[in-house]
Design an enzyme around this catalytic site. Structure first.
Site, short mmCIF file in Angstrom:
data_model
loop_
_atom_site.label_atom_id
_atom_site.label_comp_id
_atom_site.label_asym_id
_atom_site.label_seq_id
_atom_site.Cartn_x
_atom_site.Cartn_y
_atom_site.Cartn_z
N TRP A 101 8.84 -1.53 1.43
CA TRP A 101 8.81 -1.45 2.85
C TRP A 101 9.28 -2.06 3.85
O TRP A 101 9.79 -1.47 4.68
CB TRP A 101 7.24 -1.74 2.83
CG TRP A 101 6.46 -0.51 2.67
CD1 TRP A 101 5.39 -0.45 0.93
CD2 TRP A 101 6.52 1.02 2.43
NE1 TRP A 101 5.19 0.43 0.84
CE2 TRP A 101 5.67 1.55 1.66
CE3 TRP A 101 7.34 1.40 3.06
CZ2 TRP A 101 5.75 3.55 1.43
CZ3 TRP A 101 7.31 3.61 3.23
CH2 TRP A 101 6.25 3.76 2.09
N ASP A 173 3.37 -5.98 8.95
CA ASP A 173 3.01 -4.86 8.14
C ASP A 173 1.65 -5.03 7.10
O ASP A 173 2.30 -5.46 6.38
CB ASP A 173 4.41 -4.49 7.48
CG ASP A 173 4.14 -2.39 6.57
OD1 ASP A 173 2.75 -2.63 7.27
OD2 ASP A 173 4.73 -2.02 6.18
N LYS A 197 -4.95 2.94 3.92
CA LYS A 197 -4.93 2.08 2.49
C LYS A 197 -6.13 1.85 2.29
O LYS A 197 -6.75 1.52 1.76
CB LYS A 197 -3.52 1.27 2.73
CG LYS A 197 -2.18 1.44 3.08
CD LYS A 197 -1.29 2.24 0.98
CE LYS A 197 -0.40 3.24 2.05
NZ LYS A 197 0.91 2.64 1.98
C1 PLP Z 1 2.71 2.57 2.59
C2 PLP Z 1 2.87 1.89 3.33
C3 PLP Z 1 3.90 1.79 4.72
C4 PLP Z 1 4.03 3.58 4.77
O1 PLP Z 1 3.82 3.94 5.80
P1 PLP Z 1 2.83 5.86 6.84
O2 PLP Z 1 1.96 5.39 7.34
O3 PLP Z 1 3.94 6.78 5.37
O4 PLP Z 1 5.11 5.62 7.29
C5 PLP Z 1 4.13 1.08 5.28
N1 PLP Z 1 4.17 -0.10 4.82
C6 PLP Z 1 3.25 -0.54 3.63
C7 PLP Z 1 3.30 -1.86 3.48
C8 PLP Z 1 2.82 0.25 2.91
O5 PLP Z 1 1.80 0.23 2.12
#
Ligand code: PLP
Length: 362
Positions: A101, A173, A197
């Site tokens: 990511w 993030d 998540k």
């Molecule tokens: C799942 C995830 C993303 C991407 O998320 P989307 O909502 O599908 O764009 C980005 N960063 C991390 C750390 C993730 O676990």
């Protein structure tokens, strides 16, 4: 019958949050319609929207200097929004690479402007098995911002101590470990997390950011791309994802009722310890590739002695009522995602299964 859900995202939601949604689905609080059929400008939806913000503010102890913004487009859209708002021709951004990511976030920033790698723990085979220590990272003090990823969903690594970015605004993030424990919001310029998540369904991203930082964003970009636009409008500049925010509200209310973030942390540590202890005590059967100091409390990755056994493990677990254990296509093996909604009892069931599987196949 509900299964035990170890999906990495979209992930399982706490049952009380879903039951509340079920009970209110056709008739939200006597209004004769569901929450998603209400105007976002009406008092019924507004109450839910501001309750979600109030719950987040209480759970995290968000100071007055910071604010909550709901966004759409997933965490991936923030990969583009962040450089679009905060990169300038005179200052580069610095990215700490700790997984797939963060690589994607860097790639987007490079399209917008200058973005550099402040540190990377990428192995030669493209995997990541640890996060860097503070000593390994050097942040250039002129940077527009420094970007980190608190938990690496694919590879199962996590920062247990956040990096100190000094005077450089820290953008993080937190998609896969937001609200797993309390953290000091004031240390960050902007944190963001896709809800699917650890805090709700897909369709909404929760952003907690410093007001001053948002106000410093570029004004020469379309209004709808400016964080400041959404912050000033309490995330109602345009129609917000009302159903997703409603479900996030239900999850946050559940968290508060369960004892808030200190209770989440206690539970999450106990869950992670139970699985890692099992892996370590059966290390001639299970292999856990992540360095101990970087092990994630949210996504536990491991391998069995062969790919055939990995496949058998997933199939047998499914028969025992456990789903979502197949590793990411990049890493293979097994991944157990044990977000807040996964109970200690669920994890105990997995651990018992792991022990008996190793005993019968080892
Ligand atoms: C799942 C995830 C993303 C991407 O998320 P989307 O909502 O599908 O764009 C980005 N960063 C991390 C750390 C993730 O676990």
């Amino acid at each position: 019958m509900r299964v035990i859900n170890f999906n990495p995202g979209p992930a399982g939601l706490p049952l009380p949050a879903l039951e509340r949604a079920r009970d209110e689905l056709l008739d939200f609080q006597g209004s004769g319609m569901s929450i998603m059929e209400h105007s976002h400008r009406g008092k019924d939806y507004e109450a839910v929207h501001f309750e979600a913000i109030a719950l987040l503010t209480r759970l995290l102890g968000i100071p007055d200097s910071h604010t909550v913004v709901f966004s759409t487009g997933g965490a991936s859209m923030q990969f583009g929004m962040i450089p679009t708002n905060f990169l300038r021709p005179t200052a580069a951004a610095q990215y700490v690479l700790t997984g797939g990511w963060s690589e994607k976030a860097l790639d987007e920033a490079k399209i917008v402007g200058q973005a550099r790698i402040a540190a990377t723990t990428r192995n030669n085979d493209g995997t990541y098995t640890r996060v860097p220590t503070q000593a390994e990272v050097k942040f250039d003090t002129n940077s527009a911002y420094a970007h980190t990823t608190s938990n690496n969903t694919l590879f199962g690594t996590q920062f247990h101590d956040f990096l100190d970015t000094g005077p450089v605004p820290h953008v993080c993030d937190m998609s896969s470990d937001f609200l797993w424990r309390p953290f000091d919001v004031s240390k960050f310029a902007l944190t963001y997390a896709g809800a699917q998540k650890n805090l709700g369904p897909s369709g909404v991203v929760v952003i907690v950011a410093k007001k001053e930082f948002l106000a410093s964003g570029r004004k020469d970009i379309p209004k709808v791309f400016r964080y400041q636009t959404h912050a000033e409008a309490d995330s109602m500049y345009n129609t917000p994802p009302t159903l997703a925010i409603y479900l996030v509200r239900n999850v946050l209310a559940w968290m508060e009722k369960e004892g808030g973030l200190p209770a989440m942390e206690k539970r999450n540590r106990a869950k992670a310890d139970a699985i890692y202890n099992c892996l370590d005590s059966l290390s001639d059967f299970y292999r856990a590739p992540v360095e101990k100091a970087s092990r994630s409390t949210m996504n536990v990755v491991f391998r069995l002695p062969s790919e055939a056994l990995d496949t058998e493990f997933v199939a047998d677990a499914k028969k025992a009522g456990m789903v979502g254990l197949k590793g990411h296509r990049l890493t293979g093996g097994i991944r157990a995602s044990i977000y807040n909604a996964v109970s200690e009892r669920d994890v105990q069931t997995l651990v018992e299964f792991m022990k008996s599987f190793a005993k019968s196949k080892g």
